[in-house]
Design an enzyme around this catalytic site. Structure first.
Site, short mmCIF file in Angstrom:
data_model
loop_
_atom_site.label_atom_id
_atom_site.label_comp_id
_atom_site.label_asym_id
_atom_site.label_seq_id
_atom_site.Cartn_x
_atom_site.Cartn_y
_atom_site.Cartn_z
N GLU A 1 -3.44 -2.26 9.10
CA GLU A 1 -2.63 -1.76 8.27
C GLU A 1 -3.43 -0.28 8.18
OE1 GLU A 1 -1.25 -2.94 4.55
OE2 GLU A 1 -0.98 -5.02 5.60
N HIS B 1 -3.12 4.68 9.44
CA HIS B 1 -3.22 5.80 8.65
C HIS B 1 -4.13 6.75 9.34
CE1 HIS B 1 -1.80 4.60 4.61
NE2 HIS B 1 -2.31 3.15 4.69
N LYS C 1 0.73 -1.32 0.11
CA LYS C 1 0.07 0.05 -0.19
C LYS C 1 0.89 1.26 -0.01
CE LYS C 1 -3.67 -2.58 1.04
NZ LYS C 1 -3.05 -3.83 1.30
C1 IKT Z 1 -6.80 -2.63 -0.75
O1 IKT Z 1 -6.47 -3.79 -0.35
O2 IKT Z 1 -6.31 -2.56 -2.03
C2 IKT Z 1 -6.88 -1.50 0.34
C3 IKT Z 1 -8.20 -1.50 0.95
C4 IKT Z 1 -9.26 -1.25 0.48
C5 IKT Z 1 -10.04 -1.89 -0.45
C6 IKT Z 1 -10.89 -1.29 -1.59
C7 IKT Z 1 -11.75 -1.90 -2.25
C8 IKT Z 1 -13.27 -1.50 -2.84
C9 IKT Z 1 -14.28 -2.05 -3.11
O3 IKT Z 1 -14.29 -3.22 -2.91
O4 IKT Z 1 -15.24 -1.37 -3.28
C10 IKT Z 1 -7.93 -0.96 2.06
C11 IKT Z 1 -7.33 0.63 2.11
N1 IKT Z 1 -7.38 -1.51 3.17
#
Ligand code: IKT
EC number: 2.6.1.121
Length: 370
Positions: A235, A239, A164
Site C-alpha cells: 500500500e 504512494h 489510509k
Molecule cells: C498506518 O498503518 O497507520 C500507516 C503506516 C505508518 C505507521 C506509522 C507508525 C509510526 C510509529 O510507529 O512510529 C504506513 C503509512 N503504512
C-alpha cells in the site's frame, strides 16, 4: 462498561496483531475472525493463542494475492463481483481443512472453510458489538462496500477500519444515511496515520485559534515484521512517484523485492494521500490542504529510520505563533501504534453506539478510550 464482543475481518498482520493486543485489554472478547478462505466463530470467545499459532507465517493467500497482510485482490465474498471468488471458493468451500502455507484461518482447529467468510460473520453479527475491518485498501471502495453489506443486514453496532486514502472518506459519507438507519457507528481511519496521529494533531491544535499547518512524518523499521506486513508495504508503494493502487496491486513479489533492493531497503514517501487531511478538516481543525503526511520505511532494520512526529503550527489567541510537536518513542513499534489505537477507537465507538450515536466519524472527532 460491559464486556465488548468483537470480530476481526482479515487475519493478516493487522488482524492478527489486533487479536494479540486485545489479550492485554480488559473487557474485550474476540468472538469471530475470518480471512479469504475461512471463518472462526465462538461466542464464548476465540482461543486467540491457538489461532495466532496456527496462522503465524501461514496467511491465507492465493496465486493472485499480493500480500501477507490482507489480500490485495480480494477473493470469495471479499470481492464484490465474485470474480476470483468462484475459483477460491471452490477450494475453500470444499469442506476440507487445509494446513500449511497459505491455508490461513482454516489451519486453526477453530477455523471452518467457507466461500462467504464476511457473510458468515454478518450472519452472527447480532451478538457482535464491534467489527474491525483489517481488509485491503487497494480497491478504494472496498471498505465502503463492506460497510454497506453490514447496513443491508441491519447490523446495529460498531465498524472500525484502518484505511489510509483520503478519497475513501467521501465514499463512506455517501453511505452515511444507510449506516445511521441501520444503527452503525463507523470510525474510519483508526490506525496510526490516519488515526492516532490525527487525534494527536487535533489535541495539539487546541492551543491555537488558527492552525496554519499540520505535518505528520513517520518512521517505521520493519525487518522482523516484514513478512507480516507485506500488505502495508505494498500500500505504501502505491504512494511513490510513478505508482498508484492499480500498479501496486498488480506487482509481483519479485517486482516488489527489486524495488526495495533499488532503494537499499529504505523507501521515503512525501505528500502521501492520507486521510489525516480530510479527517482534520471535518473535525474543524484546519483545511485539508494544510496537512502533509510523509515518512520513511526501512524494511531491513527494526530501528525506526526517523522519529515519528506530528507538528502543528498555529497562532494563539494572544498573538503568538508556535508549533506544538508530538513524538512517538523510537522504541514503540508500528504494530503497537496501529493496533492499540484501533482498539481504543473501537471501545470509544462502542460507548457512542450504546448511546444511540450513529454515523461516520473520524479519529479527531472520537477519541480512543482505553
Ligand atoms: C498506518 O498503518 O497507520 C500507516 C503506516 C505508518 C505507521 C506509522 C507508525 C509510526 C510509529 O510507529 O512510529 C504506513 C503509512 N503504512
Amino acid at each position: 462498561m460491559d464486556d465488548t464482543t468483537f470480530a476481526v475481518l482479515g487475519t493478516g498482520g493487522i488482524g492478527r496483531r489486533t487479536l494479540d493486543v486485545a489479550r492485554h485489554k480488559d473487557g474485550l472478547t474476540p468472538v469471530a475472525a475470518c480471512d479469504r478462505n475461512g471463518v472462526a466463530i465462538d461466542h464464548q470467545g476465540l482461543d486467540v493463542d491457538e489461532l495466532l499459532d496456527a496462522t503465524e507465517g501461514n496467511i491465507a493467500s492465493g496465486p493472485d494475492e499480493a500480500s501477507g497482510d490482507t489480500p490485495a485482490t480480494p477473493t470469495s465474498d471479499y470481492a464484490s463481483d465474485g470474480g476470483a471468488a468462484a475459483a477460491e471458493g471452490a477450494t475453500a468451500g470444499g469442506g476440507v481443512k487445509q494446513a500449511g502455507e497459505g491455508a490461513g484461518i482454516v489451519a486453526s482447529e477453530q477455523g471452518e472453510p467457507t466461500d462467504a467468510p464476511i457473510d458468515d460473520v454478518i450472519a452472527e453479527s447480532d451478538a457482535i458489538d464491534a467489527v474491525l475491518l483489517a481488509l485491503p485498501n487497494l480497491e478504494h471502495d472496498f471498505i465502503p462496500r463492506i460497510a454497506e453489506r453490514f447496513a443491508d443486514a441491519s447490523y446495529e453496532g460498531v465498524l472500525v477500519d484502518v484505511l489510509k486514502r483520503s478519497r475513501v472518506i467521501g465514499m463512506l459519507d455517501d453511505r452515511e444515511e444507510a449506516l445511521v438507519e441501520s444503527g452503525i457507528t463507523f470510525v474510519c481511519g483508526a490506525g496510526a496515520t490516519p488515526g492516532f496521529l490525527t487525534g494527536a494533531a487535533a489535541l495539539a491544535a487546541q492551543s491555537f485559534v488558527e492552525v496554519e499547518e499540520v505535518k505528520i512524518w513517520w518512521g517505521v523499521g520493519l525487518k522482523s515484521g516484514y513478512e507480516d506486513n507485506r500488505g502495508t508495504v505494498r500500500e505504501d508503494i502505491a504512494h511513490l512517484d510513478g505508482y498508484d493502487v492499480e500498479t501496486a496491486r498488480e506487482m509481483s513479489e519479485g517486482e516488489i523485492e527489486a524495488l526495495v533492493d533499488e532503494h537499499d531497503g529504505v523507501l521515503e514517501f512525501r505528500d502521501m494521500e492520507h486521510a489525516d487531511d480530510v479527517l482534520l478538516e471535518r473535525a474543524g481543525i484546519c483545511d485539508a490542504e494544510d496537512v502533509t503526511v510523509g515518512g520513511v520505511l526501512d524494511v531491513r532494520s527494526d530501528e525506526k529510520p526517523t522519529t515519528t512526529t506530528v507538528r502543528v503550527t498555529g497562532r494563539t489567541f494572544d498573538g503568538e505563533r508556535g508549533t506544538n510537536a508530538f513524538e512517538l518513542d523510537d522504541a514503540t513499534s508500528m504494530e503497537a501504534n496501529v493496533n492499540g489505537p484501533a482498539l481504543g477507537y473501537l471501545k470509544a465507538a462502542v460507548l457512542r453506539n450504546r448511546a444511540g450515536d450513529y454515523g461516520v466519524y473520524g479519529p479527531a472527532e472520537i477519541m480512543p478510550s482505553f
